[in-house]
Motif scaffolding. Structure first.
Motif, PDB file in Angstrom:
ATOM      1  N   GLU A 136       0.834  -1.212   0.000  1.00  0.00           N
ATOM      2  CA  GLU A 136       0.000   0.000   0.000  1.00  0.00           C
ATOM      3  C   GLU A 136       0.863   1.254   0.000  1.00  0.00           C
ATOM      4  OE1 GLU A 136      -2.343  -0.595   3.515  1.00  0.00           O
ATOM      5  OE2 GLU A 136      -3.542  -2.189   2.587  1.00  0.00           O
ATOM      6  N   LYS A 140       0.806   4.316  -2.673  1.00  0.00           N
ATOM      7  CA  LYS A 140       0.570   5.689  -2.223  1.00  0.00           C
ATOM      8  C   LYS A 140       1.695   6.607  -2.693  1.00  0.00           C
ATOM      9  CE  LYS A 140      -2.540   4.768   1.590  1.00  0.00           C
ATOM     10  NZ  LYS A 140      -3.651   5.552   1.067  1.00  0.00           N
ATOM     11  N   HIS A 161       1.392   6.734   6.046  1.00  0.00           N
ATOM     12  CA  HIS A 161       0.643   5.480   5.963  1.00  0.00           C
ATOM     13  C   HIS A 161       1.302   4.400   6.822  1.00  0.00           C
ATOM     14  CE1 HIS A 161      -2.298   2.727   4.370  1.00  0.00           C
ATOM     15  NE2 HIS A 161      -1.332   1.868   4.052  1.00  0.00           N
TER      16      HIS A 161
END
Length: 189
Positions: A136, A140, A161
């Protein structure tokens, strides 16, 4: 080192080099299982680069100032090893997490650099979660790449994140550019 502005041909050649590096990861995927050594993974990747692709493994014998030459064609970072793990006699077991870092050099002299994290056999919930969150983070960061953006935007969104998921970022290593040199500027913190 200064930033080299790439032209359309450079960008096309970099795409080819990066595609070739990613193909090495696709090739090696079925071999990453319990019982294989990191040295055998290295040997298989090296043979694929040399014999199938006609590329050269950039890490092999790479020696930045003050360091001995790197002995592997790829980096094999198992479990708590952050990056640049040296392939060898370590046997992978079910539950291990391994990151394979692949950098090829094409006949035209362009570098393609990528990596992928694998969970060997049945991984723990924690290992699977780490792999998911880092995946992820990558996306991002990629989503920040656009005209007018700043390099710091990439690192910032990744850090936010990762920390939001209970992880931290390693500050001693960073992302980097590619082109006709290994680890080109800009360095992305």
């Amino acid at each position: 080192m200064s930033i080299h502005i790439k032209n359309a041909d450079d960008i096309a050649q970099m795409r080819v080099a990066c595609r070739l590096a990613s193909e090495v990861l696709d090739y090696i995927t079925p071999f990453v299982k319990p019982g294989i050594t990191t040295g055998e993974i290295d040997r298989l990747c090296h043979a694929y680069m040399r014999d199938v692709q006609g590329t050269v493994p950039a890490p092999l014998n790479y020696a930045p100032p003050g360091y001995p030459p790197f002995p592997g064609a790829i980096c094999t970072s198992v479990n708590d090893v952050i990056c640049h793990g040296i392939p060898g006699e370590r046997v992978l077991k079910s539950g291990d997490a391994i990151n394979l870092d692949i950098t090829v050099i094409t006949k035209e002299g362009y570098y393609g650099d990528t990596s992928r994290m694998f969970i060997v056999g049945e991984g723990s919930i924690l290992a699977k979660r780490l792999a998911q969150v880092t995946f992820e983070c990558m996306w991002k960061g990629i989503m920040q790449v656009r005209p007018g953006a700043h390099l710091g935007d990439i690192g910032h969104v990744i850090q936010v994140h990762a920390e939001g998921a209970g992880y931290s970022v390693v500050r001693e290593y960073c992302g980097h550019g590619i082109g006709k040199n290994f680890h080109e500027d800009p360095q992305v913190l």
